[in-house]
Every structure is written in structure tokens, then in C-alpha cells.
Scaffold this motif. Structure first.
Motif, PDB file in Angstrom:
ATOM      1  N   GLY A  68      12.074   6.689 -14.310  1.00  0.00           N
ATOM      2  CA  GLY A  68      11.872   7.432 -13.422  1.00  0.00           C
ATOM      3  C   GLY A  68      11.310   6.983 -11.822  1.00  0.00           C
ATOM      4  N   MET A  69      11.417   8.195 -11.219  1.00  0.00           N
ATOM      5  CA  MET A  69      10.931   7.417  -9.612  1.00  0.00           C
ATOM      6  C   MET A  69       9.979   6.413  -9.341  1.00  0.00           C
ATOM      7  SD  MET A  69      13.821   8.124  -7.174  1.00  0.00           S
ATOM      8  CE  MET A  69      14.779   9.859  -7.783  1.00  0.00           C
ATOM      9  N   GLN A  70       8.478   7.304 -10.579  1.00  0.00           N
ATOM     10  CA  GLN A  70       7.601   6.835  -9.554  1.00  0.00           C
ATOM     11  C   GLN A  70       7.328   4.976 -10.686  1.00  0.00           C
ATOM     12  OE1 GLN A  70       4.111   9.143 -11.220  1.00  0.00           O
ATOM     13  NE2 GLN A  70       5.562  10.762 -10.339  1.00  0.00           N
ATOM     14  N   ALA A  71       7.759   4.870 -11.268  1.00  0.00           N
ATOM     15  CA  ALA A  71       7.978   3.813 -12.294  1.00  0.00           C
ATOM     16  C   ALA A  71       8.799   2.638 -10.687  1.00  0.00           C
ATOM     17  CB  ALA A  71       8.612   3.627 -12.953  1.00  0.00           C
ATOM     18  N   ASP A  72       9.693   3.156  -9.972  1.00  0.00           N
ATOM     19  CA  ASP A  72      10.923   2.128  -9.531  1.00  0.00           C
ATOM     20  C   ASP A  72       9.727   2.027  -8.575  1.00  0.00           C
ATOM     21  OD1 ASP A  72      12.527   1.253  -7.711  1.00  0.00           O
ATOM     22  OD2 ASP A  72      13.295   3.042  -6.863  1.00  0.00           O
ATOM     23  N   PHE A  73       8.786   2.906  -7.959  1.00  0.00           N
ATOM     24  CA  PHE A  73       7.495   2.372  -7.090  1.00  0.00           C
ATOM     25  C   PHE A  73       6.436   1.292  -7.331  1.00  0.00           C
ATOM     26  CE2 PHE A  73      10.296   5.706  -4.775  1.00  0.00           C
ATOM     27  CZ  PHE A  73       9.668   5.945  -3.118  1.00  0.00           C
ATOM     28  N   LEU A  74       6.391   1.681  -8.374  1.00  0.00           N
ATOM     29  CA  LEU A  74       5.103   1.175  -8.918  1.00  0.00           C
ATOM     30  C   LEU A  74       6.275  -0.731  -9.174  1.00  0.00           C
ATOM     31  CD1 LEU A  74       2.694   0.206 -10.154  1.00  0.00           C
ATOM     32  CD2 LEU A  74       3.226   0.882 -12.470  1.00  0.00           C
ATOM     33  N   PHE A  75       7.533  -0.929  -9.729  1.00  0.00           N
ATOM     34  CA  PHE A  75       8.216  -2.283  -9.788  1.00  0.00           C
ATOM     35  C   PHE A  75       7.787  -2.616  -8.349  1.00  0.00           C
ATOM     36  CE2 PHE A  75      12.047  -3.911  -8.706  1.00  0.00           C
ATOM     37  CZ  PHE A  75      12.497  -5.585  -9.822  1.00  0.00           C
ATOM     38  N   GLY A  76       8.307  -1.208  -7.426  1.00  0.00           N
ATOM     39  CA  GLY A  76       8.298  -2.310  -5.473  1.00  0.00           C
ATOM     40  C   GLY A  76       7.066  -3.293  -5.498  1.00  0.00           C
TER      41      GLY A  76
ATOM     42  N   GLY B 247      16.265  -1.201  -8.856  1.00  0.00           N
ATOM     43  CA  GLY B 247      15.562   0.262  -9.019  1.00  0.00           C
ATOM     44  C   GLY B 247      16.590   1.265  -9.133  1.00  0.00           C
ATOM     45  N   GLY B 248      18.057   0.953  -9.361  1.00  0.00           N
ATOM     46  CA  GLY B 248      18.531   2.185  -9.746  1.00  0.00           C
ATOM     47  C   GLY B 248      18.777   2.081 -11.497  1.00  0.00           C
ATOM     48  N   VAL B 249      18.679   1.243 -12.399  1.00  0.00           N
ATOM     49  CA  VAL B 249      18.240   1.689 -13.446  1.00  0.00           C
ATOM     50  C   VAL B 249      16.778   1.767 -14.063  1.00  0.00           C
ATOM     51  CG1 VAL B 249      17.664   0.101 -15.278  1.00  0.00           C
ATOM     52  CG2 VAL B 249      19.856  -0.839 -13.869  1.00  0.00           C
ATOM     53  N   ILE B 250      16.045   1.570 -13.017  1.00  0.00           N
ATOM     54  CA  ILE B 250      14.491   2.315 -13.160  1.00  0.00           C
ATOM     55  C   ILE B 250      14.809   3.914 -12.965  1.00  0.00           C
ATOM     56  CG2 ILE B 250      12.356   1.807 -13.063  1.00  0.00           C
ATOM     57  CD1 ILE B 250      12.486  -0.760 -12.113  1.00  0.00           C
ATOM     58  N   VAL B 251      15.280   4.010 -12.213  1.00  0.00           N
ATOM     59  CA  VAL B 251      15.257   5.626 -11.706  1.00  0.00           C
ATOM     60  C   VAL B 251      15.695   6.403 -12.480  1.00  0.00           C
ATOM     61  CG1 VAL B 251      16.109   7.000 -10.154  1.00  0.00           C
ATOM     62  CG2 VAL B 251      14.830   5.532  -9.023  1.00  0.00           C
ATOM     63  N   ASP B 252      16.565   5.954 -13.181  1.00  0.00           N
ATOM     64  CA  ASP B 252      18.294   6.711 -13.989  1.00  0.00           C
ATOM     65  C   ASP B 252      17.289   6.517 -15.448  1.00  0.00           C
ATOM     66  OD1 ASP B 252      19.960   7.707 -12.726  1.00  0.00           O
ATOM     67  OD2 ASP B 252      21.016   5.623 -13.275  1.00  0.00           O
ATOM     68  N   HIS B 253      16.628   5.392 -15.922  1.00  0.00           N
ATOM     69  CA  HIS B 253      15.553   5.171 -17.590  1.00  0.00           C
ATOM     70  C   HIS B 253      14.782   5.901 -17.917  1.00  0.00           C
ATOM     71  CE1 HIS B 253      19.916   3.408 -17.470  1.00  0.00           C
ATOM     72  NE2 HIS B 253      19.702   3.539 -18.688  1.00  0.00           N
TER      73      HIS B 253
ATOM     74  N   PHE C 188       0.727  -0.939  -0.209  1.00  0.00           N
ATOM     75  CA  PHE C 188       0.254   0.127   0.585  1.00  0.00           C
ATOM     76  C   PHE C 188       1.159   1.307  -0.290  1.00  0.00           C
ATOM     77  CE2 PHE C 188      -1.764   3.215   2.822  1.00  0.00           C
ATOM     78  CZ  PHE C 188      -2.300   3.476   1.668  1.00  0.00           C
ATOM     79  N   ALA C 189       2.254   1.113   0.885  1.00  0.00           N
ATOM     80  CA  ALA C 189       2.618   2.203   0.688  1.00  0.00           C
ATOM     81  C   ALA C 189       3.742   2.277  -0.570  1.00  0.00           C
ATOM     82  CB  ALA C 189       3.846   2.313   2.445  1.00  0.00           C
ATOM     83  N   LEU C 190       4.209   1.236  -0.422  1.00  0.00           N
ATOM     84  CA  LEU C 190       4.886   2.037  -2.270  1.00  0.00           C
ATOM     85  C   LEU C 190       4.355   2.268  -3.366  1.00  0.00           C
ATOM     86  CD1 LEU C 190       7.529  -1.658  -2.227  1.00  0.00           C
ATOM     87  CD2 LEU C 190       7.898   1.517  -1.739  1.00  0.00           C
TER      88      LEU C 190
END
Length: 415
Positions: A374-382, A366-372, A299-301
Motif C-alpha cells: 500500500g501507499m502508506q507503507a511506501d512512504f514509511l519505507f522512504g 516503491g512500486g512493489v510496496i505500492v502494489d503489494h 518529516f514530510a514522508l
């Protein structure tokens, strides 16, 4: 609660009513201080990521390797070191690993370039895996049998205290001094832990060396194997996002570094109390406790990117995240203890190894997602990994029950 057919008869010492001495509890505290030092060192970069990235000339995603590299090496060293240690007195191994941790902090503090920084972080990884394997497996040897659960909880308190005080304090020190001063301060903490272990931890001779066949044997059993998968998914969910929480709060949520420091402190404080609160239900209803905390993490992510423009909303979600992760290490520690009661060192080694694999792969992806992306996609992945963790939990089927006194020697599992 189901019993695995291939588990041998238990060999745990029965509770004879003997109380642990003050010296025994001081030894536990010394190990807990070591746990505090290790966790503070491991996650210190989380609060320092933007500063380190800027000074050493790398992107935030690349700077995330400060979390990935020790995770990869710790995943190897957790079982590897225990295999190499053989029958070596575990007290000597504790001292050796804490010395390596001290060297790691000093190298990181004076690193002139990012490759040298990664060298220091690699030393952390070499020490980290072995330390956690020893700490979780040896906790019951330091005290009387009746106090083994309290000893484990005390050592895990070192973990939650590091989250409460260590990481935010490192961020605070960096705010008025530098990120290098944060590593130096952590080095002082490690030195204190080393002295405490030298004087307080007794000799811990090993009567049986860990063998590769012990590790392979556990992984061949369905229950431990699925348990490790669940742990990997949930820890991967957390660290794929938590590693980059500071850049997210700074850029996406537009918070100041001062606000981020206080929010990370709140994350740790609420996690500290969550660890104690869950201890009252985790034994009685382990599966329900695990499910509730994984759901809260998911829920938080999911919610954080949606509420990024609301300062109060972001704060509430980060605190909810702290509740979830504050409780999960204890939940999973109890789960793995019940899943591998006949092979505690092997179970502990695999548990630590799989956590470090999850930390390394989670922070790397997460770093690959953040760099390529964005942050929002990284949290969705988590959040997606957390959902898979819930699916893994559901695969255990029957609702777990609290073991009674008669069932403990029979090596009950969490199913």
C-alpha cells in the motif's frame, strides 16, 4: 575541515580576476536548457502515471518502471559513456546525448504498447547518465575560474525550473489533451536545447581520458565512498515515494487532478526558491544544511500518510517536501565537489551513477510496496531510508567548516 592524506596537490586554476564573457554565459545557459529538458523528460511520468497505466493496460506499480528503467541504464551510462568517449570533444558528446533524448521523447509519445514505452525510456537513460556527468564536470570549463560556482548553480537552476515548470506543465497539458501531447511538447523543448547547444557551446577538447582505475581509486577512499552512500540513501528515500505521489494524492488524499497539478506546481516553485535560499548557507555550513534538509524530507514522508484526510495538511507537507528536495541537489553537488576535487570527472560520473541507482531502485522497490502493501507503507519505507541518510551524515564526525582561500588549493573535503 579535515584533509584526506591521500589527496594529491590541487591543480585548480587560481582566480586571476578575469570575468567570463557573454558568449561563455550563453554556453552555460545552453547547457542549463539541456538540463531542463533532461529533468523534465526524466520525471514527466510522475504526473502522468495514472493516465499512462490506464491506456497501456498496466498497474501503477508497473508503470513506475518508466522511472526505474532509465535510472538503471543511466547508472551504467554515467561512467560507461565517459570511458568510451575517451578524448572525444565534449561538445560533440553533448550534441549526441541531446539527440538521443529527442528520440526518446518521440518514441514515448507514439508508443503503442508499454514495452515500446520502456524502449523510449531506455534511450533516455542511455543519454541521461552521460549528460549529467558532462554537465557537472564541464561547468567550470565554460567560464572563468572565479565564476565556476555560479555556472554550476545556473545549470542546477535548469533542474529546479524543470521541477517548477516542466513536470506540472506536462500534467497540465495531459489534463486537456493527452499524456502523448506532454511527451511531444517535451520533444519540442529538447529540439530547442539541441539548437542552443549547437550554436553556443564551444569546443571542449579532453586532454585526459577517464579510466576505470580513476573510478576504482575514488571508491577505495573512505570519504568519497561514504559520501556516495549518503547520497544513495537520500535520493532513494525521495524517489521511492515521489514516483507515486500522484496516485497517493488521487486515491489516498482524494484530491482532484486539477488540485494535484497545482500542488505539484507549488512543490516545484517552493523548491526553486529553496535552491536559491540554501546557496547562502551551503558554503558556510555545508553539513548543517545537508542535515536540515534530510530531516525535513524525513518529516514530510512520515507526516503525509498521517495527514492524508486533511487537504490543507497534505498541501503543507508536500510544500515542506518541496523545500527539502529543492535544496538537496545543490547541497550534494557541493559536497561531492569537495569530496573529489582532484578527480572531478570521475567524481561526477560516480555521483550521477549513484543517483540513478537510487532513483531506479527506489522507484522499483516503491512500486512493489505500492502494489503489494500500500501507499502508506511506501512512504514509511522512504522515511526509513532518510533516517539512514542522517546516520550516514553523522558518520562524518567533525563539523564541516567553510574553507578559506588558502585551503581550497589543498583540496579540502566536507568533513
Amino acid at each position: 575541515m579535515h584533509i584526506e592524506d591521500n589527496l594529491p596537490a590541487g591543480n585548480a586554476s587560481p582566480d586571476d580576476g578575469t570575468s567570463s564573457s557573454l558568449r561563455s554565459w550563453l554556453a552555460v545557459v545552453a547547457v542549463a536548457i539541456g538540463a531542463f529538458a533532461f529533468v523534465t523528460t526524466e520525471f514527466l511520468p510522475v504526473g502522468l502515471l495514472p493516465r499512462v497505466a490506464k491506456e497501456l493496460g498496466v498497474s501503477p506499480g508497473t508503470a513506475g518502471l518508466m522511472v526505474t528503467v532509465p535510472g538503471v541504464i543511466a547508472a551504467i551510462s554515467a561512467p560507461g559513456l565517459m570511458l568510451v568517449a575517451g578524448l572525444m570533444d565534449r561538445r560533440r558528446v553533448f550534441l549526441l546525448l541531446t539527440t538521443l533524448l529527442l528520440a526518446s521523447n518521440l518514441i514515448s509519445a507514439f508508443a503503442p504498447s508499454f514495452p515500446v514505452m520502456l524502449l523510449g525510456r531506455a534511450l533516455l537513460g542511455a543519454a541521461l547518465g552521460g549528460f549529467w556527468t558532462l554537465a557537472t564536470a564541464a561547468s567550470g570549463r565554460l567560464v572563468a575560474p572565479r565564476d565556476s560556482a555560479k555556472a554550476m548553480a545556473t545549470i542546477l537552476t535548469g533542474v529546479t525550473c524543470a521541477t517548477v515548470i516542466g513536470v506540472p506543465l506536462g500534467t497540465f497539458i495531459a489534463s486537456f489533451a493527452s499524456w502523448r501531447a506532454s511527451f511531444m511538447a517535451t520533444g519540442v523543448l529538447v529540439a530547442i536545447a539541441l539548437v542552443a547547444q549547437f550554436f553556443l557551446v564551444p569546443s571542449l577538447p579532453s586532454t585526459a581520458a577517464l579510466r576505470t582505475s580513476d573510478l576504482v581509486g575514488l571508491l577505495r577512499r573512505p570519504h568519497p565512498r561514504r559520501s556516495m552512500l549518503m547520497v544513495a540513501l537520500v535520493f532513494g528515500a525521495h524517489f521511492s515515494s515521489y514516483t507515486y505521489i500522484t496516485p497517493f494524492l488521487l486515491r489516498n488524499a482524494d484530491l482532484s487532478m486539477s488540485s494535484i497539478t497545482w500542488l505539484l506546481l507549488g512543490f516545484g516553485i517552493i523548491g526553486f526558491f529553496s535552491n536559491f535560499a540554501i546557496s547562502s548557507t551551503v558554503v558556510r555550513s555545508l553539513k548543517m544544511s545537508v542535515g536540515a534538509m534530510i530531516s525535513l524530507l524525513m518529516f514530510a514522508l512520515l507526516s503525509l500518510p498521517l495527514l492524508q484526510h486533511s487537504e490543507s495538511g497534505v498541501a503543507a507537507v508536500v510544500l515542506a517536501w518541496g523545500v527539502a528536495f529543492g535544496a538537496l541537489p545543490l547541497c550534494f553537488s557541493v559536497w561531492i565537489q569537495r569530496a573529489t576535487p582532484d578527480s572531478p570527472e570521475a567524481g561526477s560520473a560516480l555521483f550521477v551513477s549513484i543517483i540513478q541507482v537510487a532513483i531506479a531502485s527506489g522507484s522499483l522497490i516503491g512500486g512493489v510496496i505500492v502494489d503489494h502493501v500500500g501507499m502508506q507503507a511506501d512512504f514509511l519505507f522512504g522515511s526509513g531510508l532518510a533516517l539512514l541518510g542522517l546516520v550516514a551524515l553523522a558518520s562524518f564526525g567533525a563539523r564541516e567548516k567553510r574553507p578559506d582561500a588558502a585551503s581550497i588549493p589543498c583540496r579540502a573535503t566536507p568533513e
